[in-house]
Design a protein around this motif. Structure first.
Motif, PDB file in Angstrom:
ATOM      1  N   SER A   1       2.992  -2.102   5.594  1.00 43.70           N
ATOM      2  CA  SER A   1       4.036  -2.280   6.607  1.00 43.70           C
ATOM      3  C   SER A   1       5.415  -1.403   6.132  1.00 43.70           C
ATOM      4  N   LEU A   2       5.835  -0.920   7.118  1.00 42.53           N
ATOM      5  CA  LEU A   2       6.984  -0.060   6.926  1.00 42.53           C
ATOM      6  C   LEU A   2       8.130  -0.469   7.569  1.00 42.53           C
TER       7      LEU A   2
ATOM      8  N   SER B   1      11.628  -0.164   3.389  1.00 45.90           N
ATOM      9  CA  SER B   1      10.925  -1.281   2.533  1.00 45.90           C
ATOM     10  C   SER B   1       9.585  -1.006   2.986  1.00 45.90           C
ATOM     11  N   ILE B   2       8.772  -0.659   1.840  1.00 46.06           N
ATOM     12  CA  ILE B   2       7.244  -0.684   1.860  1.00 46.06           C
ATOM     13  C   ILE B   2       6.536  -1.833   1.314  1.00 46.06           C
TER      14      ILE B   2
ATOM     15  N   MET C   1       3.362   1.420  -6.135  1.00 48.06           N
ATOM     16  CA  MET C   1       3.115   0.316  -5.305  1.00 48.06           C
ATOM     17  C   MET C   1       2.209  -0.685  -6.231  1.00 48.06           C
ATOM     18  N   PRO C   2       2.763  -2.071  -6.479  1.00 54.77           N
ATOM     19  CA  PRO C   2       1.568  -2.817  -7.151  1.00 54.77           C
ATOM     20  C   PRO C   2       0.631  -3.234  -6.336  1.00 54.77           C
ATOM     21  N   VAL C   3      -0.608  -3.207  -6.582  1.00 56.80           N
ATOM     22  CA  VAL C   3      -2.017  -3.413  -5.857  1.00 56.80           C
ATOM     23  C   VAL C   3      -2.025  -5.166  -5.621  1.00 56.80           C
TER      24      VAL C   3
ATOM     25  N   HIS D   1       8.466  -2.465  -1.918  1.00 56.26           N
ATOM     26  CA  HIS D   1       9.153  -1.585  -2.852  1.00 56.26           C
ATOM     27  C   HIS D   1      10.452  -1.072  -1.583  1.00 56.26           C
ATOM     28  N   ARG D   2      11.506  -0.961  -2.201  1.00 62.61           N
ATOM     29  CA  ARG D   2      12.714  -0.502  -1.234  1.00 62.61           C
ATOM     30  C   ARG D   2      13.262   0.820  -1.462  1.00 62.61           C
TER      31      ARG D   2
END
Length: 1252
Positions: free
Chosen positions: A1050-1051, A1075-1076, A1126-1128, A1134-1135
């Motif tokens: 989500s973004l 923010s991802i 990005m951590p799985v 992540h911002r």
């Protein structure tokens, strides 16, 4: 002094004209260089001009006083007094042009010792007589010596003498011209005489001639000629002058022109005394013009002027009503023509005469005409000898010639001797007339004037006919007739044909005479009695029985149809001129009979040429299309018009006119800008207009070689016949019945009308007239009743059977192969209609089995049309479509129908092929029908956080309105863990043309969704116009597949105003925070496809983001793209923060934020890239190190493309990373559609005011 002048006279007369002087005249005339010649006479008072006498020829222009006095005493005693008397005499007569010449000698100086210096006598003379004109006294020193001083003195004297003499001549010439103009202006006063004025202006011409100014002298005679001609014309108009009465006296002598004397003093004296006749004045005036033209070396102008003079003199004698003895004017013209020709021959050599015969041939022709006129007048052109009256007339004419002139007495070929000899006997006249005629003809042929040569030939033909020699006249008449026919001279053609008919009758040329008589009988230029006479000649010959075989006479004579009748038009019934074998076809021929009486035609027949090339088994449609409007004069209603003026359109002027011009516009345009550079006219039928007509045979020319051969009419041949016809003068209509027994093309070649022993034949018929008889093969066509056949609903198609030569019998049936995709729907009320005979309707018997549908046909005769209708239904294949292979009943491999999009309407069309076995053929007929799918479906997946929805859009792309009912979406492989909840309220709703319907279902699941979902959408549809809606509904099915529907990321984006402000402002930097967030743990299948790395037990995957504002509302400052790890893991976030600047005020939408999978160069993409993605891979230029460190990539951002990260030209040799987009639904954008308020920046306006 007389001895002194005598010693100087010879040198003075020779040296004076040696040097030329520039002569400047008044009235702006161009200066000329002339040589002065003077005649010196002793001074006498009686030679000085009296008042009113300005004769230039005897006028003393300069008076010279010669003296050699060296003694002062002698000068005072005698010389001075003598000079005073000389000058007083000159002043008394108004002479102011004088010169005093003082001749001094060295010998006298030596003998006289007490004399004064040499200038004393000259000074005294100048003081006494030349006070104001010192140049009037000239000193001549020892002119008889050879010293240089003497030569200089002599040259100065000659120059002075020339100057004074030219000045005096110019002044007196101007006075003479003024006096002459004054005299000419008095021509309207009573008592004015043209002869007196003639002598005055001729004196001016003589002066110019003595100065060798022949052009100016010729102008004077031309002015006299024009003045006299104008008076004659005015006399003819009723405005006569009194002095013209002397020229109206009867002509007593007609001796012709005299050009062998420079001046004919005899006629000049007659003019001076006022006793000259018109011919005398014209002869003298032309003789002077001829002399001057010869001096000017313009002999060919003499011939031109002579021809004009001779014709004008004839007209002037008529205008002045001068009595002339009959034939006298012909004698004068004949002698004048030969005199001019002999004068030209005397000043030109033979080569010049041959090269310029175009200038003399007119005189030869005129002389020939006048000699012929004299021969008719004197009875020399006849089979009988001249009568006594003719002899007396000849004697009177020869007496008017007078005695032969001395200049031509010794000449054997003088005009006088030729005329006397020609009028002396018949044989001599014929000899001279033929010589002149043939000479003129040869000259005309040499210069290419063939018309004039043939005109002389026609005159010779008339001469030979008068002499009773038609054989020699025939050739000349034939040449003239061909020329008149080719050039379209109507009256000349008629007149010459009458002469030709007379000649042919005398020569007993039966066929040629009959052809000429036929042409004259139809000639509108003749009177009714003359036309009937020639027509009766043809009827008389036609009614005669054939002559015995031993005589030189033909049984049948063929004449040209163009002289007998004119073809107007031909009309076919039926108009198409295309019929089947055995059908009735009639031809109506309209002709215009040119004969003056009714003609009984025994038989009118047209021969037919049969050909199989354009008929036979060809179809009727192709033949009819080719026949309609055929030919340049063809019309669509079956009428063929024959052009008037062609050889077949009849005799008279219609057949003589040349073809009409076919002109077309031609434009030449520039290839660069298409501007018009030039335009012109092109003649398309130039080959017809410029062809040579002399060598081409024509039926209108009555010669033996041009007549058509007799046509032998065979009863067994294919012909159009009409018997016992009466053709009235004018328009007639004839009806023919055409044979149609054999298939093929029939062309009319010849037309022949028989009148007794005479056949009128038209050898060629143009434009081409033909009709076709066809034998058509049976044809089966299937065509829809509407513009487009729609798949999925019953559609009607029409079967049309053109039986052709086949007769449909009872029991004949059509065998149609059945297919699963297109069944044939039949009912018990189906019927067939037989056209062409209106036989009514017959019921059809349709029997259907699993593989074959049999349609029993009603009995139908040949060349009829059978029509009936059937209903067919084409099933709509599911999407996507996979073809299967089937076999037809006849063993042929049948493929599933092909589906492809229709470019115009957007509909998908389906080609259905039907195999039909017909009773008239052993082969199957394969016919294709094209059906169009009325709907176009597409699907999409929608996301709202973790919730998923499936939307199906159904668009009606046809022109028909439908009802849509019971939309259902199912999973083709149902699972208990997922449920599709319908959000559609209406079970039935209309779908109008070119409108769309949207259906929506929500996805609910208990377990993780698989990577791939197989879905099927189905509904029922029926046309709005259907009577029974319940039975009319047909199914529609749409199958599709959804891949990767789970939401992975989500973004969310937030735009923060600058610190201290509540709202963003234009031009101020604002913060953008992206923010991802990872939404869920990857499943086993997704984990295998997702590229990840594990560092210290933490699995990460790389994503690339990019901020792009395509609407140009924001300016991204700093980095706009980058790669993040990005951590799985679920809820991993992540911002990314960056700065943006709003460019406009208002509610601005957020910038576009995109996320891509960042794959190393050795990773295999989950979705195989297409060509575009390959190109995108080539444009990646980010290094792994820089991307891993999340370096600033603002300098390499791109607003043009999401995947254009940089220039890859420098890194083409290295393996590059790739970008792969997420599937629809894998990324959810929270900020999509959001807006932020941007206020305008505060601006304080300052106005400067300057006060002075």
């Amino acid at each position: 002094m007389q001895c002194l002048f005598t010693s100087l006279y010879t040198s003075l007369a020779q040296q004076l004209p040696r040097e030329s002087m520039e002569w400047r005249r008044s009235y702006g005339r161009a200066p000329k260089m002339i040589h002065l010649e003077a005649n010196f006479v002793q001074f006498k008072e009686e030679l000085l001009p009296k008042d009113g006498n300005r004769a230039l020829l005897t006028f003393p222009f300069l008076h010279i006083y010669w003296t050699d006095c060296c003694d002062t005493e002698m000068y005072k005693a005698s010389v001075k007094d003598d000079m005073l008397r000389w000058q007083s005499t000159l002043r008394l007569h108004g002479s102011v042009d004088w010169l005093i010449v003082v001749v001094e000698s060295e010998a006298k100086k030596k003998n006289k010792t007490n004399i004064l210096p040499r200038t004393s006598i000259v000074d005294k003379i100048r003081n006494d007589f030349c006070n104001k004109q010192s140049d009037r006294c000239v000193v001549l020193s020892d002119p008889l010596k050879e010293s240089s001083r003497s030569q200089d003195s002599w040259s100065a004297f000659l120059t002075k003498l020339r100057t004074l003499l030219l000045m005096s001549f110019t002044k007196n010439l101007g006075r003479f011209e003024d006096d002459m103009r004054t005299l000419r202006e008095k021509r309207t006063e009573p008592g004015w005489s043209f002869c007196d004025y003639f002598m005055v202006q001729e004196e001016l011409a003589f002066v110019f001639e003595m100065l060798q100014q022949f052009e100016d002298a010729l102008v004077q005679y031309d002015e006299l000629d024009a003045l006299f001609t104008q008076y004659v014309l005015n006399f003819g108009a009723g405005d006569g002058a009194n002095w013209l009465g002397s020229f109206c006296a009867p002509v007593k002598r007609w001796s012709g022109l005299l050009l062998r004397r420079p001046i004919d003093m005899e006629k000049r004296e007659l003019i001076q005394r006022g006793e000259a006749s018109l011919l005398d004045l014209r002869s003298y005036l032309f003789s002077r013009q001829c002399t001057l033209l010869i001096f000017l070396q313009r002999p060919w102008e003499v011939t031109q002027r002579a021809l004009e003079l001779l014709h004008n003199c004839v007209q002037e004698l008529r205008l002045l009503e001068v009595y002339v003895v009959q034939g006298a004017l012909d004698c004068w013209v004949f002698l004048s023509c030969l005199e001019v020709l002999h004068r030209i021959e005397g000043c030109c050599d033979r080569a010049q005469l041959e090269a310029n015969c175009s200038h003399t041939v007119g005189l030869w022709t005129y002389a020939t005409e006048k000699l012929k006129s004299l021969g008719y007048l004197c009875g020399l052109v006849a089979e009988k000898v001249p009568t006594s009256e003719d002899l007396n007339r000849t004697v009177d004419l020869l007496a008017g010639l007078g005695e032969e002139r001395p200049e031509t007495v010794n000449s054997l070929q003088s005009p006088y001797k030729k005329l006397n000899e020609a009028l002396s006997s018949v044989e001599a006249f014929e000899k001279h007339y033929l010589e002149l005629s043939h000479a003129a003809m040869e000259m005309y042929r040499a210069i290419g004037r063939m018309r004039s040569a043939r005109l002389i030939g026609k005159s010779l033909a008339e001469f030979y006919m008068k002499k009773g020699d038609p054989e020699r006249a025939e050739g000349f008449l034939d040449d003239s007739l061909r020329s008149y026919v080719a050039e379209g001279w109507s009256l000349q053609v008629t007149h010459t044909r009458k002469q030709m008919a007379e000649c042919q009758k005398l020569l007993q040329q039966t066929e040629d005479y009959l052809q000429t008589s036929a042409l004259l009988a139809g000639d509108a230029n003749l009177t009714e009695e003359e036309r009937k006479h020639f027509c009766q000649e043809i009827l008389t010959f036609a009614s005669q029985p054939p002559a015995p075989s031993g005589e030189h006479t033909h049984t049948t004579v063929a004449l040209s149809m163009a002289a007998f009748a004119q073809l107007r038009q031909m009309q076919f019934s039926p108009p198409g001129a295309v019929v089947h074998v055995g059908a009735a076809l009639q031809l109506e021929l309209r002709v215009r009979c040119l004969m003056p009486v009714a003609m009984q035609v025994e038989q009118l027949a047209a021969t037919l040429h049969f050909s199989l090339e354009q008929g036979g088994a060809r179809g009727r449609a192709g033949s009819a299309q080719r026949r309609t409007g055929q030919g340049p004069q063809g019309q669509g209603d079956g009428v063929v018009l024959f052009p008037q003026g062609s050889p077949l359109a009849g005799a008279g002027m219609g057949a003589l006119l040349p073809p009409a011009l076919e002109l077309y516009e031609m434009q030449d345009r520039s290839p660069s800008d298409s501007s018009l550079t030039s335009t012109g006219v092109v003649c398309k039928n130039m080959h017809l207009l410029l062809r040579r007509h002399d060598s081409s045979a024509s039926l209108d020319t009555p010669t033996a070689g041009a007549l058509p051969a007799a046509v032998a009419v065979d009863d067994g041949a294919q012909m159009l016949r009409a018997r016992d016809i009466t053709l009235q003068p004018g328009d007639n209509s004839i009806l023919f019945t055409a044979p149609t027994g054999e298939p093929g093309s029939y062309t009319l070649r010849q037309l022949c009308g028989s009148v007794g022993r005479v056949q009128f034949v038209q050898s060629h018929i143009y434009p081409v007239v033909q009709y076709e008889v066809y034998s058509q093969e049976p044809q089966l066509t299937i065509e829809p009743l509407s513009d487009n056949l729609l798949a999925g609903i019953p559609q009607k198609v029409k079967f049309t059977i053109a039986t052709g030569h086949y007769s449909v019998k009872k029991g004949d049936a059509l065998q149609l192969s059945n297919t699963d995709s297109m069944p044939i729907l039949h009912s018990s009320c189906c019927s067939a209609t037989v056209l062409s005979k209106r036989m009514g309707e017959s019921a059809l018997s349709i029997q259907s089995s699993e593989k074959v549908t049999s349609i029993s046909l009603p009995p139908t005769p040949p060349y009829h049309t059978l029509e009936f209708q059937l209903e067919v239904l084409c099933h709509i294949p599911p999407t996507p479509f996979k073809p299967d292979i089937e076999r037809l009943t006849n063993g042929e491999v049948r493929h599933r129908p092909k589906s492809h999009s229709h470019a115009d309407s957007g509909m998908i069309n389906i080609d259905q092929k039907v195999s039909i076995d017909c009773p008239w053929s052993i082969y199957s007929t394969l016919i294709a029908l094209t059906f169009y799918v009325p709907f176009k479906a597409k699907h999409s997946i929608l996301s709202a956080g973790k919730r998923k929805y499936i939307q199906v859009c159904l668009q009606n792309v046809s022109d028909t309105n439908f009802h849509l009912a019971d939309p259902v979406l199912t999973e083709r492989q149902p699972t208990v863990s997922m449920e599709l909840l319908s959000l559609n309220v209406k079970k039935q709703q209309p779908v109008c043309s070119q409108q769309s319907v949207f259906c929506l279902w929500e996805m609910r699941w208990a377990k993780p969704l698989p990577l791939c979902l197989q879905c099927a959408f189905s509904a029922s549809f029926a046309p709005v116009s259907a009577s029974d809606t319940h039975t009319a509904f047909k199914p529609y099915r749409y199958e599709f597949q959804l891949d990767r529907v789970s939401t992975l990321y989500s973004l969310k984006a937030e735009i923060l105003p600058p610190s201290g402000d509540q709202h963003c402002r234009t031009g101020a930097l604002c913060g953008l925070e992206v923010s991802i967030t990872r939404q869920a743990e990857p499943s086993e299948t997704e984990g295998e496809e997702e590229e990840s790395t594990e560092i210290e037990g933490l699995r990460t995957t790389k994503l690339m983001y990019e901020v792009v504002d395509n609407s140009s509302n924001w300016a991204v400052c700093g980095k706009s793209s980058g790669v993040v790890s990005m951590p799985v893991a679920a809820s991993a976030t992540h911002r990314v923060q960056m700065e943006v600047m709003p460019l406009f005020a208002g509610h601005l939408p957020f910038p576009n934020i995109k996320v891509f999978k960042y794959l190393p160069h050795n990773a295999v993409p989950a979705i195989q890239p297409d060509t575009d993605s390959c190109l995108e891979n080539d444009t990646i230029s980010l290094l792994d190190k820089g991307l891993d460190d999340q370096g600033d990539t603002a300098s390499i951002r791109s607003r043009g493309s999401v995947h254009s990260v940089g220039s890859g030209e420098q890194q083409r040799g290295l393996p590059m990373p790739r970008l792969e987009p997420f599937s629809p639904g894998q990324v959810f954008y929270w900020s999509q559609g959001r807006q932020v308020l941007v206020l305008p920046v505060t601006d304080d306006h300052v106005m400067e005011v300057n006060v002075t």
